[in-house]
Design a protein around this motif. Sequence first.
Motif, PDB file in Angstrom:
ATOM      1  N   GLN A  70       0.845  -1.190   0.000  1.00 25.22           N
ATOM      2  CA  GLN A  70       0.000   0.000   0.000  1.00 25.22           C
ATOM      3  C   GLN A  70       0.880   1.241   0.000  1.00 25.22           C
ATOM      4  N   GLU A  71       0.496   2.216  -0.806  1.00 24.32           N
ATOM      5  CA  GLU A  71       1.235   3.474  -0.815  1.00 24.32           C
ATOM      6  C   GLU A  71       0.804   4.317   0.372  1.00 24.32           C
ATOM      7  N   THR A  72       1.775   4.712   1.189  1.00 31.82           N
ATOM      8  CA  THR A  72       1.513   5.519   2.375  1.00 31.82           C
ATOM      9  C   THR A  72       2.274   6.838   2.259  1.00 31.82           C
ATOM     10  N   PRO A  73       2.015   7.803   3.147  1.00 34.69           N
ATOM     11  CA  PRO A  73       2.762   9.070   3.106  1.00 34.69           C
ATOM     12  C   PRO A  73       4.268   8.892   3.212  1.00 34.69           C
ATOM     13  N   SER A  74       4.707   7.786   3.825  1.00 35.24           N
ATOM     14  CA  SER A  74       6.152   7.540   3.970  1.00 35.24           C
ATOM     15  C   SER A  74       6.677   6.523   2.967  1.00 35.24           C
ATOM     16  N   GLY A  75       5.876   6.186   1.951  1.00 40.22           N
ATOM     17  CA  GLY A  75       6.322   5.255   0.916  1.00 40.22           C
ATOM     18  C   GLY A  75       5.505   3.980   0.895  1.00 40.22           C
ATOM     19  N   TRP A  76       5.885   3.049   0.013  1.00 40.96           N
ATOM     20  CA  TRP A  76       5.178   1.780  -0.119  1.00 40.96           C
ATOM     21  C   TRP A  76       5.506   0.873   1.062  1.00 40.96           C
ATOM     22  N   LYS A  77       4.458   0.190   1.583  1.00 37.13           N
ATOM     23  CA  LYS A  77       4.646  -0.721   2.704  1.00 37.13           C
ATOM     24  C   LYS A  77       3.733  -1.939   2.553  1.00 37.13           C
ATOM     25  N   VAL A  78       4.177  -3.058   3.117  1.00 43.55           N
ATOM     26  CA  VAL A  78       3.368  -4.276   3.121  1.00 43.55           C
ATOM     27  C   VAL A  78       2.229  -4.078   4.113  1.00 43.55           C
ATOM     28  N   ASN A  79       0.994  -4.320   3.659  1.00 44.89           N
ATOM     29  CA  ASN A  79      -0.146  -4.112   4.555  1.00 44.89           C
ATOM     30  C   ASN A  79      -1.092  -5.310   4.626  1.00 44.89           C
ATOM     31  N   ASP A  80      -0.797  -6.377   3.873  1.00 47.92           N
ATOM     32  CA  ASP A  80      -1.693  -7.538   3.935  1.00 47.92           C
ATOM     33  C   ASP A  80      -0.957  -8.787   3.484  1.00 47.92           C
ATOM     34  N   TYR A  81      -1.387  -9.913   4.012  1.00 46.21           N
ATOM     35  CA  TYR A  81      -0.802 -11.220   3.685  1.00 46.21           C
ATOM     36  C   TYR A  81      -1.944 -12.196   3.463  1.00 46.21           C
ATOM     37  N   GLY A  82      -1.758 -13.117   2.511  1.00 46.40           N
ATOM     38  CA  GLY A  82      -2.803 -14.092   2.250  1.00 46.40           C
ATOM     39  C   GLY A  82      -2.265 -15.464   1.895  1.00 46.40           C
ATOM     40  N   PHE A  83      -3.009 -16.485   2.292  1.00 44.12           N
ATOM     41  CA  PHE A  83      -2.694 -17.890   2.006  1.00 44.12           C
ATOM     42  C   PHE A  83      -4.013 -18.557   1.651  1.00 44.12           C
ATOM     43  N   GLU A  84      -4.141 -19.034   0.415  1.00 43.81           N
ATOM     44  CA  GLU A  84      -5.415 -19.616  -0.026  1.00 43.81           C
ATOM     45  C   GLU A  84      -5.170 -20.837  -0.908  1.00 43.81           C
ATOM     46  N   TYR A  85      -5.984 -21.863  -0.679  1.00 44.91           N
ATOM     47  CA  TYR A  85      -5.889 -23.060  -1.503  1.00 44.91           C
ATOM     48  C   TYR A  85      -6.614 -22.879  -2.834  1.00 44.91           C
ATOM     49  N   GLU A  86      -7.671 -22.097  -2.827  1.00 42.42           N
ATOM     50  CA  GLU A  86      -8.407 -21.805  -4.052  1.00 42.42           C
ATOM     51  C   GLU A  86      -7.838 -20.558  -4.710  1.00 42.42           C
ATOM     52  N   MET A  87      -7.982 -20.473  -6.018  1.00 39.51           N
ATOM     53  CA  MET A  87      -7.476 -19.302  -6.734  1.00 39.51           C
ATOM     54  C   MET A  87      -8.239 -18.046  -6.309  1.00 39.51           C
ATOM     55  N   PRO A  88      -7.544 -17.056  -5.786  1.00 39.79           N
ATOM     56  CA  PRO A  88      -8.218 -15.797  -5.399  1.00 39.79           C
ATOM     57  C   PRO A  88      -8.822 -15.105  -6.616  1.00 39.79           C
ATOM     58  N   ASP A  89      -9.852 -14.320  -6.386  1.00 41.66           N
ATOM     59  CA  ASP A  89     -10.520 -13.633  -7.488  1.00 41.66           C
ATOM     60  C   ASP A  89      -9.576 -12.690  -8.225  1.00 41.66           C
ATOM     61  N   PHE A  90      -8.699 -12.008  -7.505  1.00 40.38           N
ATOM     62  CA  PHE A  90      -7.804 -11.061  -8.185  1.00 40.38           C
ATOM     63  C   PHE A  90      -6.832 -11.795  -9.110  1.00 40.38           C
ATOM     64  N   VAL A  91      -6.497 -13.049  -8.786  1.00 39.87           N
ATOM     65  CA  VAL A  91      -5.630 -13.846  -9.660  1.00 39.87           C
ATOM     66  C   VAL A  91      -6.387 -14.206 -10.943  1.00 39.87           C
ATOM     67  N   LYS A  92      -7.636 -14.615 -10.812  1.00 36.43           N
ATOM     68  CA  LYS A  92      -8.452 -14.941 -11.986  1.00 36.43           C
ATOM     69  C   LYS A  92      -8.551 -13.738 -12.915  1.00 36.43           C
ATOM     70  N   ASN A  93      -8.831 -12.573 -12.342  1.00 38.23           N
ATOM     71  CA  ASN A  93      -8.984 -11.371 -13.160  1.00 38.23           C
ATOM     72  C   ASN A  93      -7.669 -11.002 -13.846  1.00 38.23           C
ATOM     73  N   ASN A  94      -6.550 -11.124 -13.120  1.00 39.49           N
ATOM     74  CA  ASN A  94      -5.255 -10.765 -13.693  1.00 39.49           C
ATOM     75  C   ASN A  94      -4.879 -11.698 -14.834  1.00 39.49           C
ATOM     76  N   GLU A  95      -5.115 -13.001 -14.678  1.00 36.03           N
ATOM     77  CA  GLU A  95      -4.754 -13.951 -15.717  1.00 36.03           C
ATOM     78  C   GLU A  95      -5.643 -13.789 -16.949  1.00 36.03           C
ATOM     79  N   MET A  96      -6.908 -13.422 -16.737  1.00 26.20           N
ATOM     80  CA  MET A  96      -7.786 -13.151 -17.873  1.00 26.20           C
ATOM     81  C   MET A  96      -7.304 -11.934 -18.646  1.00 26.20           C
ATOM     82  N   GLU A  97      -6.857 -10.893 -17.930  1.00 20.88           N
ATOM     83  CA  GLU A  97      -6.343  -9.693 -18.595  1.00 20.88           C
ATOM     84  C   GLU A  97      -5.071 -10.004 -19.371  1.00 20.88           C
ATOM     85  N   GLN A  98      -4.222 -10.872 -18.817  1.00 18.53           N
ATOM     86  CA  GLN A  98      -2.989 -11.243 -19.502  1.00 18.53           C
ATOM     87  C   GLN A  98      -3.291 -12.023 -20.776  1.00 18.53           C
TER      88      GLN A  98
END
Length: 226
Positions: free
Chosen positions: A142-170
């Motif tokens: 996430q872009e913050t006033p002090s620069g880019w920082k890690v703000n979330d972590y995820g672990f999923e067995y199923e393909m996340p929706d954002f992955v599906k959308n990104n691969e379709m765009e590619q």
Amino acid sequence: MLKSMTGIIAIITILFFGSNYASAEQSPRDEEVYTFLKDAFQSQLSLGEKHRSLEEIDLVLDPYFTKEYQQSFLKEHLFEEEAGYITYGTDFPAYYIPFFSYDEETKVMESSEDEIIIYEFFTSEEDMPSLYDDHYEYVKLQETPSGWKVNDYGFEYEMPDFVKNNEMEQEDSIVTTGSVKDVRMNRITPFGMFAYPFFHSLPVTIGMMASQLLHDYNQNTFLVTR
């Protein structure tokens, strides 16, 4: 005359094949993201090297992680002892930067103007014992006033929706780029004329073809970057 023709052909060949080579390289943005994540991971590992105060830990993690993320990470892995605070190795590295391969398997995508997602599909090793089946891991920047920082972590067995959308765009981008390349190949069919050194209009033909190749290269680059 022959030397001149050879030089011109070499230039056109570089223009034609060079664009394909450049598109296959990692983008500068991806390399910057990879370097940032590697440094962030090292900052996490360093907390296991010696005992520290909470203030010292904050100085180590703050350049890379939001305060909320730091709290989640420390809640999982930080131990208080007489000499101070320290982390230990674990079989469940939640909130650690994933063990990304940092090659074509590690995907970098922009989900919005102020958020970047980095993810990878991890397969279980058949010849090695594993705690996990095939799964996806990701972190969000996430872009913050002090620069880019890690703000979330995820672990999923199923393909996340954002992955599906990104691969379709590619896939759509590949189809669009492929169509442009087909048009370009059709336009350079007269390239066979180079085999005939005494063709009377050769200088004009070379100039027109070089101009066309440059035009199509620029058009292809524009489509890909969009």
